[in-house]
Scaffold this active site. Structure first.
Site, PDB file in Angstrom:
ATOM      1  N   ASN A 208      82.872  27.068  36.895  1.00 26.77           N
ATOM      2  CA  ASN A 208      81.947  27.816  36.034  1.00 26.77           C
ATOM      3  C   ASN A 208      80.614  27.070  36.013  1.00 26.77           C
ATOM      4  O   ASN A 208      80.454  26.046  36.673  1.00 26.77           O
ATOM      5  CB  ASN A 208      82.533  27.991  34.629  1.00 26.77           C
ATOM      6  CG  ASN A 208      82.819  26.648  33.989  1.00 26.77           C
ATOM      7  OD1 ASN A 208      81.912  25.868  33.722  1.00 26.77           O
ATOM      8  ND2 ASN A 208      84.096  26.343  33.761  1.00 26.77           N
ATOM      9  N   LYS A 287      92.402  25.326  55.308  1.00 24.99           N
ATOM     10  CA  LYS A 287      91.417  26.340  54.936  1.00 24.99           C
ATOM     11  C   LYS A 287      91.985  27.752  55.176  1.00 24.99           C
ATOM     12  O   LYS A 287      92.532  28.027  56.249  1.00 24.99           O
ATOM     13  CB  LYS A 287      90.153  26.129  55.788  1.00 24.99           C
ATOM     14  CG  LYS A 287      89.036  27.059  55.433  1.00 24.99           C
ATOM     15  CD  LYS A 287      87.823  26.811  56.318  1.00 24.99           C
ATOM     16  CE  LYS A 287      86.845  27.946  56.120  1.00 24.99           C
ATOM     17  NZ  LYS A 287      85.823  27.962  57.159  1.00 24.99           N
TER      18      LYS A 287
END
Ligand code: PMT
Length: 403
Positions: A208, A287
C-alpha cells in the site's frame, strides 16, 4: 520542528567546518533563528560571509571588536540562546571547556551560559581516541553537556575511522531532543510504521502507499520526550531515526511476530502501520509466467495484530489508527470497540493534506468513552505531539505515572 528556537552555533577549526554551513541551512529551514560564533581557526577553513549569508545575521568572531552599541557579546549571546551547538568541535575546544579555559569569544560564551549545549566532536580518529580527549569528553558529559557520537567513515586525512561530523539531519534531530521536556521518561513505547509487503513470487508483492512518515514522527517525538522507543517498520525510504531500537520487517506476519516479541516489555503501543489484511495464499518459488488466460489470485487472512495483542493488553495503553475513505467517525468507532483500544486516531484519505505520504495529517482522536477531538491540518510531527499528549493524559488518569 525548531520553529522560533534561538540557536547559537559555535564553529571551530576543523575540515568539517564546511559542514556547519549545511547545518546552518538545515536549522534555518526548520524555522530556527541562528547566530554563529566562529573561532579564529574556523576562519581558516570557511569564510564568515558564508554563515552570514545562510543565517541572515552577523557572524561573531571576536570578543574585542568595537561596535556602535556597547554590549558584551559573550553575555548577550549566552542569554539569547535556547540552545548552544558546537559543530564541529575540535579536541582543542573540548579541552578548553573541560578545563575551564575561556580565552576567546566561543569558549567565554560557553562558560557564561547555563543553556543546554550540544557538542559534536569531529577530528582525526587517532586524535579522538587519545585518552586525554576521551577523558575530556567524559568530563563534559559529567558536567551535563550533551555530546554526540561522531560517525565512522572516510576522514579528510584519507584514513577511515571514527571522527566524522554526523549528518546535519542527525544533529537537528539531537537538538530537537535536547529542547524537548522529558515528560515520557520511564515509558517504553512500541510504534509500528509503514506498509507491509505480501509477496506472491520472487519479484511481485502486494503493498500500500504508506510512507512511514506518521509512525516515524511518533517514534521520534516519543524519543525526544524521554521514552524508550522500539520502532517496528515495514519497508520505507526514510532514514532510520537515531536513539531508537528499530526492527525492520517486510510482511504482516513478520510484523505480527515482532510486535508479539516486543509488546510485553512495552507500556504503550501505537499502531500507525498500514498492515495488509490479506496475503497471497501461496508463494510461487519462481517468477509467475504470463499466459493468455486470466489470472486469479487466492488470498488468505493475515493476523489482526492489534486484536491479538488487545487480548493480553493488561495495563498497557493501546492506540490504533483508522484509515478511512468514508464514514470516518462511525468506522473508526467500530474499530476502536472491536479491537479494544484505549483510543483511535482516525484519518480520512479523501481529505487533502491527510493520510499517506504527505508531511501533514488531519486527525480525529476518539477515546473509549466516546470523546471525539477533531484537529486541524498540521505537520505529522505536530500530530505526533498531540497524540502523545493524549497518551500522557491517559497514563496520568490510569495512575500509571507518579508525577
Ligand atoms: O505512513 P504514512 O504515509 O505517513 O501514512 C500514515 C497512515 C495513513 C498509514 C496512518 O496515519 C494510518 O492511518 N495508519 C493505519 C492504517 C491502517 O491500516 O488502518 P486500518 O483502518 O486498516 O487498520 C486499523 C488498525 O488496525 C491500525 O492501527 C492497523 O495498524 C491495525 N491493523 C490492521 C490490520 C492488521 N492485520 N493488523 C493490525 O494491527
Amino acid at each position: 520542528m525548531l520553529n522560533g528556537k534561538k540557536i547559537v552555533l559555535g564553529v571551530t577549526g576543523g575540515i568539517a567546518a564546511y559542514k556547519a554551513a549545511e547545518l546552518t541551512r538545515a536549522l534555518i529551514k526548520e524555522g530556527a533563528q541562528v547566530k554563529v560564533i566562529m573561532t579564529k581557526s574556523a576562519g581558516e577553513f570557511i569564510s564568515p560571509l558564508t554563515f552570514q549569508t545562510l543565517s541572515g545575521d552577523m557572524v561573531y568572531t571576536d570578543m574585542f571588536v568595537p561596535t556602535a552599541k556597547y554590549d558584551m557579546a559573550h553575555i548577550t549571546l549566552a542569554e539569547f540562546a535556547d540552545v548552544f551547538v558546537i559543530a564541529p568541535a575540535t579536541g582543542n575546544i573540548i579541552g578548553k571547556i573541560a578545563s575551564g579555559v575561556a580565552d576567546d569569544l566561543l569558549s567565554t560564551t560557553i562558560m557564561a551560559t547555563d543553556k543546554p549545549t550540544l557538542i559534536c566532536p569531529a577530528m582525526n580518529d587517532k586524535m579522538l581516541a587519545n585518552p586525554v580527549v576521551q577523558d575530556n569528553i567524559d568530563k563534559l558529559k559529567k558536567y551535563g553537556y550533551a555530546v554526540m557520537d561522531s560517525t565512522f567513515g572516510e576522514l579528510a586525512c584519507k584514513t577511515s575511522g571514527s571522527g566524522r561530523l554526523p549528518e546535519a539531519s542527525a544533529i537537528v534531530e539531537e537538538i530537537a531532543a535536547l529542547l524537548t521536556p522529558k515528560d515520557l521518561t520511564g515509558e517504553r513505547i512500541l510504534v509500528t510504521a509503514g506498509p507491509t509487503e505480501e509477496p506472491l513470487d520472487p519479484v511481485r508483492f502486494i503493498t500500500n502507499l504508506s510512507s512511514g512518515k506518521m509512525g516515524y514522527a511518533l517514534a521520534r517525538v516519543a524519543r525526544w520526550r524521554g521514552a524508550q522507543v522500539t520502532l517496528i517498520t515495514g519497508p520505507t525510504d526514510l532514514s532510520l531515526p537515531p536513539g531508537i531500537e528499530v526492527v525492520q520487517i517486510r510482511t504482516a506476519q513478520e510484523m505480527y511476530e515482532a510486535v508479539l516479541e516486543h509488546f510485553k516489555k512495552s507500556t504503550i503501543i501505537i499502531k500507525a502501520a498500514a498492515v495488509a489484511d490479506f496475503r497471497p495464499a501461496s508463494l510461487a518459488k519462481e517468477k509467475i509466467k504470463k499466459s493468455n488466460q486470466s489470472f486469479s489470485l487466492m488470498l488468505e487472512r493475515n493476523p489482526d495484530i492489534i486484536s491479538e495483542i488487545s487480548k493480553n493488553k493488561g495495563n498497557r495503553i493501546l492506540v490504533g489508527f483508522a484509515m478511512e475513505t468514508q464514514n470516518l467517525l462511525a468506522n473508526a468507532q467500530d474499530k476502536l470497540k472491536r479491537k479494544k483500544m484505549d483510543f483511535i486516531v482516525a484519518n480520512n484519505l479523501r481529505e487533502e493534506g491527510a493520510g499517506f505520504q504527505t508531511d501533514t495529517n488531519i486527525i480525529t482522536i476518539i477515546d473509549s468513552s466516546g470523546n471525539v477531538e477533531a484537529l486541524p491540518k498540521m505537520t505529522k510531527i505536530d500530530a505526533a505531539v498531540k497524540i502523545l499528549d493524549r497518551i500522557k493524559d491517559t497514563t496520568r488518569r490510569k495512575g500509571k505515572r507518579k508525577k
